[in-house]
Design an enzyme around this catalytic site. Structure first.
Site, PDB file in Angstrom:
ATOM      1  N   LYS A  36     -19.792 109.508  32.206  1.00 16.40           N
ATOM      2  CA  LYS A  36     -20.443 108.732  33.262  1.00 16.40           C
ATOM      3  C   LYS A  36     -19.942 109.248  34.603  1.00 16.40           C
ATOM      4  O   LYS A  36     -19.090 108.660  35.258  1.00 16.40           O
ATOM      5  CB  LYS A  36     -20.150 107.245  33.091  1.00 16.40           C
ATOM      6  CG  LYS A  36     -20.783 106.652  31.841  1.00 16.40           C
ATOM      7  CD  LYS A  36     -20.476 105.177  31.692  1.00 16.40           C
ATOM      8  CE  LYS A  36     -21.085 104.618  30.419  1.00 16.40           C
ATOM      9  NZ  LYS A  36     -20.750 103.181  30.208  1.00 16.40           N
ATOM     10  N   GLU A  66     -17.968 106.604  16.546  1.00 13.04           N
ATOM     11  CA  GLU A  66     -17.840 105.321  17.240  1.00 13.04           C
ATOM     12  C   GLU A  66     -17.966 104.197  16.216  1.00 13.04           C
ATOM     13  O   GLU A  66     -18.961 104.124  15.490  1.00 13.04           O
ATOM     14  CB  GLU A  66     -18.931 105.201  18.296  1.00 13.04           C
ATOM     15  CG  GLU A  66     -18.927 103.882  19.062  1.00 13.04           C
ATOM     16  CD  GLU A  66     -20.100 103.794  20.016  1.00 13.04           C
ATOM     17  OE1 GLU A  66     -19.984 104.315  21.138  1.00 13.04           O
ATOM     18  OE2 GLU A  66     -21.133 103.211  19.632  1.00 13.04           O
ATOM     19  N   ASP A 100     -14.889 100.714  19.490  1.00 12.73           N
ATOM     20  CA  ASP A 100     -15.778 100.363  20.596  1.00 12.73           C
ATOM     21  C   ASP A 100     -15.880  98.859  20.789  1.00 12.73           C
ATOM     22  O   ASP A 100     -16.373  98.140  19.917  1.00 12.73           O
ATOM     23  CB  ASP A 100     -17.167 100.954  20.347  1.00 12.73           C
ATOM     24  CG  ASP A 100     -18.098 100.743  21.525  1.00 12.73           C
ATOM     25  OD1 ASP A 100     -17.669 100.999  22.667  1.00 12.73           O
ATOM     26  OD2 ASP A 100     -19.243 100.307  21.305  1.00 12.73           O
ATOM     27  N   ARG A 157     -18.062 116.754  57.788  1.00 14.44           N
ATOM     28  CA  ARG A 157     -18.529 115.709  56.873  1.00 14.44           C
ATOM     29  C   ARG A 157     -18.503 116.169  55.415  1.00 14.44           C
ATOM     30  O   ARG A 157     -18.078 115.425  54.516  1.00 14.44           O
ATOM     31  CB  ARG A 157     -19.941 115.271  57.259  1.00 14.44           C
ATOM     32  CG  ARG A 157     -20.489 114.117  56.434  1.00 14.44           C
ATOM     33  CD  ARG A 157     -19.757 112.824  56.737  1.00 14.44           C
ATOM     34  NE  ARG A 157     -18.654 112.565  55.827  1.00 14.44           N
ATOM     35  CZ  ARG A 157     -17.619 111.801  56.117  1.00 14.44           C
ATOM     36  NH1 ARG A 157     -17.515 111.238  57.300  1.00 14.44           N
ATOM     37  NH2 ARG A 157     -16.667 111.602  55.245  1.00 14.44           N
ATOM     38  N   LYS A 210     -22.468 108.201  17.831  1.00 13.49           N
ATOM     39  CA  LYS A 210     -22.491 106.861  18.418  1.00 13.49           C
ATOM     40  C   LYS A 210     -23.452 105.975  17.628  1.00 13.49           C
ATOM     41  O   LYS A 210     -24.077 106.423  16.669  1.00 13.49           O
ATOM     42  CB  LYS A 210     -22.884 106.963  19.896  1.00 13.49           C
ATOM     43  CG  LYS A 210     -21.889 107.806  20.713  1.00 13.49           C
ATOM     44  CD  LYS A 210     -22.374 108.035  22.126  1.00 13.49           C
ATOM     45  CE  LYS A 210     -22.188 106.818  22.983  1.00 13.49           C
ATOM     46  NZ  LYS A 210     -20.754 106.541  23.272  1.00 13.49           N
TER      47      LYS A 210
END
Length: 276
Positions: free
Chosen positions: A133, A195, A216, A98, A165
């Site tokens: 992410k 950004e 963005d 597994r 950002k």
């Protein structure tokens, strides 16, 4: 890209997580002299990734397990292909099955999804890249899978590149304030990315000579204008609303990089099976 020591340590912890205090099923059914033979088969088309990690799982459990691969990472595999033959002590094959499949199915799924996106932007020269992410503590494997699938890599972690950002801009007061503050403290080896949501922000970033400008969630027509304004004075990255239906049009704007979390976060696992 995957350091062997890191892989061994990660695999050992994965096995310990799965086995717990012992495989009460296998250890009570299999004797020490029971051996099994099997094959790793694919039930769907895709890009193979994770062969060495798959092998490491069984090598960690026993030095008596033998595996012969017929494909390597990056190869295209088709439904019905036999990927590898495997043989060894029944206890070790059943206990490792597994965990080994979890690695190679997940990594192959990401490599397959990445290849779809990279193929979808033809004939444009842009590169599909990943994002942060990722699955906690599994980032190295997921980024390796992106690379195997033909994509390129964004920063590995927060220390790789200074990315300003929207919330950083709010904190600093402006893009100019943020860039100037960073330049006072950063190493010469670090790049600065900004950004941008508007063309005004793009112009401000260009005038500051930053290394990378991220567009963005811009509409495609605005993105084209931004690329013209930047005019090769910075690497141009597009981000937001990137999927298989939109990625080719985004690439047509002339951006250098298209970042997407979907190639990792939304990639389905590839259907592989270990048939004993």
């Amino acid at each position: 890209m995957l350091n062997k020591l890191y892989v061994k340590d990660h695999v050992k912890n994965a096995i310990l997580e799965d086995i717990g205090y012992g495989d009460i099923t296998t250890e009570n059914l299999a004797d020490e002299n029971n051996f099994l033979e099997g094959a790793l088969n694919t039930r769907s088309n895709g890009v193979l990734c994770g062969c060495d990690v798959f092998r490491t799982v069984f090598e960690t459990l026993s030095d008596k397990v033998e595996i012969k691969f017929y494909f390597k990472d990056g190869d295209i595999i088709k439904k019905g292909d036999k990927i590898a033959d495997i043989s060894g002590p029944a206890r070790d094959l059943l206990m490792g099955e597994r965990v080994a499949l979890n690695y190679i199915q997940r990594m192959s799924g990401i490599a397959t999804e990445t290849r779809k996106y990279q193929d979808a932007i033809n004939p444009y020269p842009a590169k599909i890249v990943d994002t942060r992410k990722t699955t906690p503590n599994f980032r190295a494997f997921e980024k390796y899978a992106v690379k195997t699938g033909g994509g390129a890599l964004h920063r590995f972690n927060l220390s790789d590149c200074a990315m300003i950002k929207d919330n950083h801009i709010r904190l600093a007061g402006s893009i100019t304030n943020a860039v100037n503050k960073l330049r006072k403290n950063l190493s010469h080896a670090h790049k600065i990315e900004v950004e941008c949501d508007t063309l005004e922000q793009v112009k401000e970033a260009v005038n500051l000579n930053v290394d990378i400008i991220m567009l963005d969630n811009m509409p495609v027509n605005v993105m084209k204008q931004a690329v013209e304004i930047i005019n090769h004075r910075a690497i141009v990255e597009a981000s937001g609303n990137v999927n298989l239906q939109t990625v080719n049009e985004i690439a047509s704007t002339g951006v250098d990089i298209i970042s997407s979390s979907a190639i990792v976060a939304k990639a389905p696992t590839l259907d592989l099976a270990l048939d004993m």
